[in-house]
Design a protein around this motif. Structure first.
Motif, short mmCIF file in Angstrom:
data_model
loop_
_atom_site.label_atom_id
_atom_site.label_comp_id
_atom_site.label_asym_id
_atom_site.label_seq_id
_atom_site.Cartn_x
_atom_site.Cartn_y
_atom_site.Cartn_z
N ARG A 212 0.82 -1.21 0.00
CA ARG A 212 0.00 0.00 0.00
C ARG A 212 0.85 1.27 0.00
N TYR A 213 1.91 1.27 0.82
CA TYR A 213 2.68 2.49 1.02
C TYR A 213 4.02 2.52 0.28
N GLY A 214 4.46 1.36 -0.19
CA GLY A 214 5.78 1.29 -0.80
C GLY A 214 6.84 0.88 0.21
N VAL A 215 7.98 0.46 -0.30
CA VAL A 215 9.06 -0.02 0.55
C VAL A 215 10.17 1.02 0.61
N ALA A 216 11.12 0.77 1.49
CA ALA A 216 12.24 1.70 1.67
C ALA A 216 13.05 1.81 0.37
N PRO A 217 13.71 2.94 0.17
CA PRO A 217 14.55 3.09 -1.02
C PRO A 217 15.56 1.95 -1.14
N ASN A 218 15.78 1.50 -2.36
CA ASN A 218 16.74 0.44 -2.66
C ASN A 218 16.33 -0.92 -2.11
N HIS A 219 15.05 -1.09 -1.79
CA HIS A 219 14.53 -2.38 -1.35
C HIS A 219 13.44 -2.84 -2.31
N GLU A 220 13.21 -4.15 -2.30
CA GLU A 220 12.14 -4.73 -3.10
C GLU A 220 10.98 -5.14 -2.19
N HIS A 221 9.80 -5.23 -2.75
CA HIS A 221 8.63 -5.66 -2.00
C HIS A 221 8.72 -7.18 -1.80
N GLN A 222 8.89 -7.61 -0.58
CA GLN A 222 9.04 -9.03 -0.32
C GLN A 222 8.50 -9.39 1.05
#
Length: 231
Positions: A212-222
């Motif tokens: 919903r909100y997105g992940v931290a910079p330089n990270h993938e959704h996992q």
């Protein structure tokens, strides 16, 4: 600098931005509620004496204290400790934040009812030694509960995050879970130390928040996982 000092320096440099991301106002309330449910399910009913190892900016320690636990958070990064102490000082009955090594916490045996960590196992030198030391700190029936994921299955050299200055080959050589390709590798550490009732739980609610909100910079959704065991 030795290996641990390089790791500490990396996280001290990252601390302000890391903390700002953890405190994002658009998702802070949802995060607090979700993580409160995660840790409530992981641990027996409060109040417990809890040691949060590798506490970082104190996010887990603050949630646990908010649930009514008596919490001590330790870390070796001075930058992270500064952020954690600032948060702890802002609330009544906040966690105690202290400098300490997650691999060999300097407390008497049977001092705690639970040991927790979040996002530590992948960057933990000697994880089997560390978990064995955590178990020694627990009273009978105590719980170890860790949250992590397989953040960098392709190795840190191929990660989008810039680790090259501090997480060099010498550092990577002592971090056996840094490039884990399955959470089963973390599960195996708890089992090999002799913990009972080792379980792994996918954190689907956190996964959906990241969607919903997105992940931290330089990270993938996992997917992230909660791994627990008892002594």
């Amino acid at each position: 600098m030795n290996v641990q000092e390089r790791i500490n320096a990396y996280w001290t440099g990252r601390a302000p931005d890391y903390d700002a991301y953890q405190q994002r106002p658009d998702r802070f309330a949802d995060d607090q509620a979700a993580w409160s449910r995660v840790w409530s399910a992981a641990l027996p009913v409060a109040p417990l004496d809890v040691l949060d190892v590798g506490t970082g900016t104190g996010q887990v320690a603050m949630v646990l204290a908010g649930l009514g636990h008596r919490v001590t958070g330790i870390d070796l990064s001075e930058g992270m400790l500064a952020e954690a102490r600032r948060h702890a000082a802002a609330v009544a009955d906040g966690p105690v934040i202290a400098s300490g090594d997650a691999v060999a916490p300097d407390f008497p045996a049977a001092s705690f009812d639970a040991v927790t960590s979040r996002y530590l196992m992948w960057t933990l030198r000697e994880p089997r030694t560390a978990v064995a030391n955590w178990a020694r700190l627990l009273r009978p029936g105590g719980t170890i509960a860790v949250v992590d994921s397989t953040w960098f299955p392709g190795g840190l050299d191929n990660a989008s995050e810039n680790f090259t200055t501090h997480y060099d080959r010498q550092v990577q050589a002592v971090l056996p879970l840094a490039a884990a390709t399955s959470i089963d590798q973390t599960v195996a550490v708890l089992e090999e130390v002799g913990l009972a009732k080792v379980t792994v739980t996918p954190l689907t609610e956190i996964y959906e928040l990241d969607r919903r909100y997105g992940v931290a910079p330089n990270h993938e959704h996992q997917m992230q996982y909660l791994v627990t065991g008892t002594v």
